[in-house]
Structure formats: structure tokens, C-alpha cells
Design an enzyme around this catalytic site. Structure first.
Site, PDB file in Angstrom:
ATOM      1  CD  GLU A 181      37.238 -37.440 -44.867  1.00 47.38           C
ATOM      2  OE1 GLU A 181      37.013 -36.355 -44.290  1.00 47.38           O
ATOM      3  OE2 GLU A 181      36.372 -38.025 -45.542  1.00 47.38           O
ATOM      4  CE  LYS A 223      37.200 -35.421 -48.318  1.00 47.78           C
ATOM      5  NZ  LYS A 223      35.758 -35.491 -48.618  1.00 47.78           N
TER       6      LYS A 223
END
Length: 339
Positions: A181, A223
Site C-alpha cells: 500500500e 493497494k
């Protein structure tokens, strides 16, 4: 990484996490973050209320129809329902894969004012071994990138993407699917075009680092943030523009072999997050080499928190709200969302 049975299992798990037009839910807020949300909602900031809130979400009937995986915080991994069933067993019973947030927040990047690097690598191998034994199948690590004038610096980008790659390599060695992420946060006055420029630079750096450490991209989930103007910018962006710039950025920087894209909501309200995800899947589905889904936190369960308010009599209404939001996210994943 060679295609051993170990790697095949990573790929299988990653594919399951983004299958069937479902997505992921992030219920991995740290103690301090969730306490702040509780304070705003007038809920006591205690471990028992945090446990009770996680029970509201995890025991929602039908959650497995919309959610493939749940990202948990360490505190939650060890908790149980009032009936004595572990949260991990509740999730598995619902058909939801349990995962864990592994980063330990951020610290100042020495020599680079305002910029941060993520902590948590020092004892990562030991923690991964314990979590794998507990039955957790995937993990998440967040890097934070700020846009401010000339920032982010190359040093900040490389420091964070290298940490993400080291974390991801450790996960795969332990048999755990890594979610990476690299979040370019919405804070600031920057334009949507500046967000696109920075996000592409960050993603290119990330995949360079992942390549250097020989990651199996088929056993990994990205992500990312959507491409959005800064929240303090006067610029407005409709879903069609967000979708166009986001898809362009991803196609320029993300290899087609990545198992899936699961967007963070990044501070967007639920309707905006769903509209933007819907536009991506509605307008560009034929151009996407990966499944593109959701890994939302507040955009998925903030309405449930506001309904629950820590009161037992509100549990069913809160769960109904959570299920409704999950249903809307799944519709957006399919390009069928109607706000």
C-alpha cells in the site's frame, strides 16, 4: 521466485482475495486511531468497546457474499466474541480470509522535514511466523507519501518503496500474501494532475524494488490510492476524470502479472469512493489486465459505527448498514453501482 507448491499457494490465495466481484474490508485501525473515531461518536475508548465493535462487523450475517478478506489489527487477532468464538474462526466460518496489518506506523525520515518512513521491519520475520501459525493468510503494509510543493523527495519515495518490497519478500517467504500500500495521501492543495504524476513515480519505484527482491507478482496485491485532487484544493473531479487518470496511471506503472488492484478509500466518503470505483470498472473494464476491487475502511464501515454508538440495541441496524455498504461496494466493483 520459482513456481514451487509454495508459490502456487500464494498465487491461489491472492486470486481468491480478488475473486467473484468481491473485495476486502480493512478493520485494522490502531488503538489510537479507533479511539479517535470512538471519541467523535461518543463511545468509550476502552479495549472492550473496541472488541465489541469488531464483533459487530465480523459477525454480520452474509458478510461473505461481499467480502473475500478482512485486514485485522493485532489486538483483534487475539479477541473473541461474547460467545467465546475467536474472531479468526468467525471469519473463516463466513468464508472470509483473515489477514493482518504488519506496519507499525511511521517515523520521521531523517534529514527530510515533513516526510515519513514506515516502521516494523526489525522483528518482521518472527511476527510473520507467529501469524502464519495462527492461520492468517495475507498481510498489509502502508507507506505514506505527502505532496507538498516539491515534495515528495526521491529519498522518501525510495525509502518507502524499498521498505514495502522488503516486507513483501518476507511475507512471501513465510507463505503469506503481501498487500503493498503506497498511499499518496489526499492532504494538501495539489491538483489531480500533480497526484497522477507523483503516484506514477511512486508505483514505478515500487515495482523496481519488488523486481530487485525477486517478488512473485502473481502472489501479491497492490493497494493504491485513486488519482484525486488534494482535499484542500478548489479543483473538483468527477468520477469519469478520476477513472481516466487512475487507469492511465496504473497501466503505465503496474505489471499485468500482479494478482489484483484493491483501492484504498483514502478519506473519500462512501458514495464518492463507490462512484469512482464504479466508473473505473464501467468505463475501462476491457482495458484492465487485473481485477480492480476495493479494500475500504471508513468508506465501508463508518456508517455502521455512527449507527452502533456502542449500544447493544443498535447492533442489528449497524450490521444492516455494514452489509448495505458492502453490497454497494460490490456493485461498484462490477460497474453496476447506483447511488
Amino acid at each position: 521466485m520459482e513456481h514451487t507448491d509454495h508459490v502456487k499457494q500464494l498465487i491461489s490465495t491472492a486470486n481468491t482475495m480478488v475473486a467473484d466481484h468481491k473485495g476486502l474490508v480493512a478493520i485494522d485501525e490502531s488503538v489510537s486511531t479507533l479511539n479517535k473515531r470512538f471519541e467523535l461518536a461518543g463511545i468509550p475508548q476502552t479495549e472492550e468497546y473496541r472488541r465489541a465493535y469488531r464483533e459487530v462487523l465480523i459477525t454480520t450475517p452474509g458478510i461473505g457474499n461481499y467480502i473475500n478478506g478482512a485486514i485485522l489489527f493485532d489486538e483483534t487477532v487475539h479477541q473473541h466474541t461474547l460467545a467465546g468464538v475467536s474472531f479468526l474462526d468467525e471469519l473463516k466460518k463466513a468464508g472470509v480470509i483473515p489477514g493482518i496489518k504488519l506496519d507499525e506506523g511511521t517515523e520521521d525520515l531523517a534529514g527530510f522535514p515533513k516526510e515519513k518512513v514506515t516502521k516494523g521491519l526489525d522483528d518482521l520475520a518472527e511476527r510473520l511466523t507467529a501469524y502464519a501459525k495462527s492461520g492468517l493468510k495475507f498481510a498489509k503494509w502502508r507507506g505514506v507519501i505527502l505532496i507538498d510543493g516539491e515534495l515528495p523527495s526521491t529519498a522518501c519515495i525510495v525509502s518507502n518503496t524499498h521498505a514495502l518490497a522488503r516486507y513483501a519478500a518476507a511475507c512471501q517467504r513465510a507463505g503469506i500474501v503481501p498487500i503493498v500500500e503506497p498511499e499518496v495521501i489526499m492532504d494538501g492543495k495539489h491538483s489531480i494532475e500533480r497526484c497522477a504524476e507523483v503516484t506514477e513515480k511512486v508505483l514505478r519505484s515500487l515495482f523496481e524494488q519488488l523486481y530487485l527482491l525477486k517478488l512473485e507478482l502473481g502472489g501479491l496485491i497492490l493497494k493504491p490510492n485513486m488519482i484525486l485532487p488534494g482535499k484542500d484544493s478548489a479543483q473538483k473531479a468527477d468520477p469519469e476524470l478520476v477513472a481516466k487518470l487512475t487507469v492511465n496511471c496504473l497501466r503505465n506503472a503496474v505489471p499485468a502479472t500482479v494478482a489484483g488492484i484493491a483501492f484504498l478509500s483514502g478519506g473519500q466518503d462512501p458514495v464518492t469512493a463507490c462512484r469512482n470505483l464504479n466508473a473505473i470498472n464501467l468505463d475501462y473494464k476491457a482495458e484492465l489486465p487485473w481485477p480492480v476491487t476495493y479494500s475500504f475502511s471508513r468508506a465501508l464501515h463508518q456508517p455502521a459505527l455512527e449507527i452502533w454508538k456502542g449500544k447493544t440495541e443498535n447492533v442489528k441496524a449497524a450490521q444492516d448498514s455494514f452489509l448495505e455498504m458492502a453490497s454497494e461496494c460490490k456493485a461498484a466493483r462490477s460497474g453496476e453501482y447506483k447511488s
